[in-house]
Design an enzyme around this catalytic site. Structure first.
Site, PDB file in Angstrom:
ATOM      1  N   GLU A 173     -17.015  35.792  -8.333  1.00 34.70           N
ATOM      2  CA  GLU A 173     -15.740  35.303  -8.863  1.00 34.70           C
ATOM      3  C   GLU A 173     -14.733  35.231  -7.734  1.00 34.70           C
ATOM      4  OE1 GLU A 173     -12.150  36.832 -11.843  1.00 34.70           O
ATOM      5  OE2 GLU A 173     -14.201  37.529 -12.168  1.00 34.70           O
ATOM      6  N   GLU A 178      -3.711  35.170  -9.362  1.00 34.67           N
ATOM      7  CA  GLU A 178      -3.429  35.832 -10.629  1.00 34.67           C
ATOM      8  C   GLU A 178      -2.033  36.433 -10.550  1.00 34.67           C
ATOM      9  OE1 GLU A 178      -7.012  37.763 -12.857  1.00 34.67           O
ATOM     10  OE2 GLU A 178      -7.171  38.281 -10.740  1.00 34.67           O
TER      11      GLU A 178
END
Length: 295
Positions: A173, A178
């Site tokens: 990932e 974020e």
């Protein structure tokens, strides 16, 4: 930002790079020709969505995720235009506080958390390029304006093509960006692998200060080669993850990855300080998503 059904804490990422003078205001880049002309030195544009037009996102580029998906998040993802649409040259992902029926509901005693709640209390959207567009190496850049408020958790991130076959975190990932609303001055860039992930508390990531993420557009990027993944914010590198040349457990990044854009509410990381219901609706506004590869 996905950890198939798994929480995420301390997960960072974001950044971008590209020759864009100013990231403030709604300075829209309107077509692929302009994007190509702005290609960073040494790169060629291989895919882009400038989000021109009006209506649903281009189905040749994006698929929807529907329902409760991951991380014990509070929102129910939909394909409703209220939650996701293209307008005025931008992609809008919009979260609302509202009651929505959970189509996957079985019973309050169900083992799977996604099947326990008869109704969701919030709606939002998540889109993915999986099985439509995937890339191995290159520069991935997304220019966006973020939602604000405690409980929001927007993300720009990537998962390996073999996710269904091997699961997470073996697939790898890359969290390009974020942000959690209760930490308004920071964004995070992170990688997760079998050896390095938040479950083991070994994830490799870094946060960086960001100014006015809610009022101004910023570019979030990665530059990904066989040797390393560099995370950039507005063209400036702030973190890198290097290939240790060991096994796939440390570096599963020699395969195609797909891109995801979503606005989560609550969940294992975004909800650590609760959800402020007075903030809704909230929008994540995306100007463009672009993928370049080395010439």
């Amino acid at each position: 930002m996905q950890k198939p059904l798994i929480s995420k804490y301390l997960i960072p990422l974001i950044f971008i790079g590209l020759t864009l003078g100013s990231c403030e205001g709604n300075n829209k880049k309107t077509n692929d020709t302009e994007a190509e002309e702005e290609s960073p030195a040494g790169y060629t544009l291989v895919w882009a969505d400038e989000f021109d037009g009006k209506g649903e996102p281009n189905p040749d580029n994006w698929a929807y995720e529907i329902g409760f998906i991951r991380n014990n998040e509070a929102q129910y993802y939909t394909d409703d235009p209220k939650n996701i649409r293209v307008e005025d040259g931008f992609l809008i992902i919009e979260a609302h506080k509202e009651k929505v029926e959970n189509e996957a509901f079985v019973s309050e005693e169900a083992d799977n958390w996604m099947k326990k709640e008869e109704y969701g209390k919030y709606t939002s959207a998540s889109i993915t390029t999986k099985d439509l567009n995937e890339w191995k190496y290159g520069k991935v850049s997304v220019r966006a304006k973020l939602p604000k408020g405690t409980g929001t958790w927007p993300a720009i991130w990537m998962l390996g093509k073999n996710w269904k076959e091997v699961g997470w975190p073996q697939c790898g990932e890359i969290d390009i960006m974020e942000h959690v609303g209760y930490q308004s001055d920071s964004i995070f860039g992170t990688v997760h692998t079998e050896a390095f992930n938040h479950i083991k508390k070994t994830e490799v990531g870094k946060s960086v200060f960001i100014e006015n993420p809610y009022d101004d557009f910023h570019e979030y990027s990665i530059e990904w080669t066989p040797e390393k993944i560099v995370f950039l914010l507005d063209g400036t590198a702030y973190h890198q993850f290097e290939n240790l040349h060991k096994t796939d457990a440390e570096w599963p990044f020699d395969q195609p990855f797909h891109l995801k854009l979503n606005l989560a509410i609550g969940g294992s990381w975004g909800g650590l300080k609760g959800i402020d219901d007075s903030i809704f609706p909230q929008k994540m506004i995306i100007d463009y998503a672009r993928v370049y590869q080395l010439q």
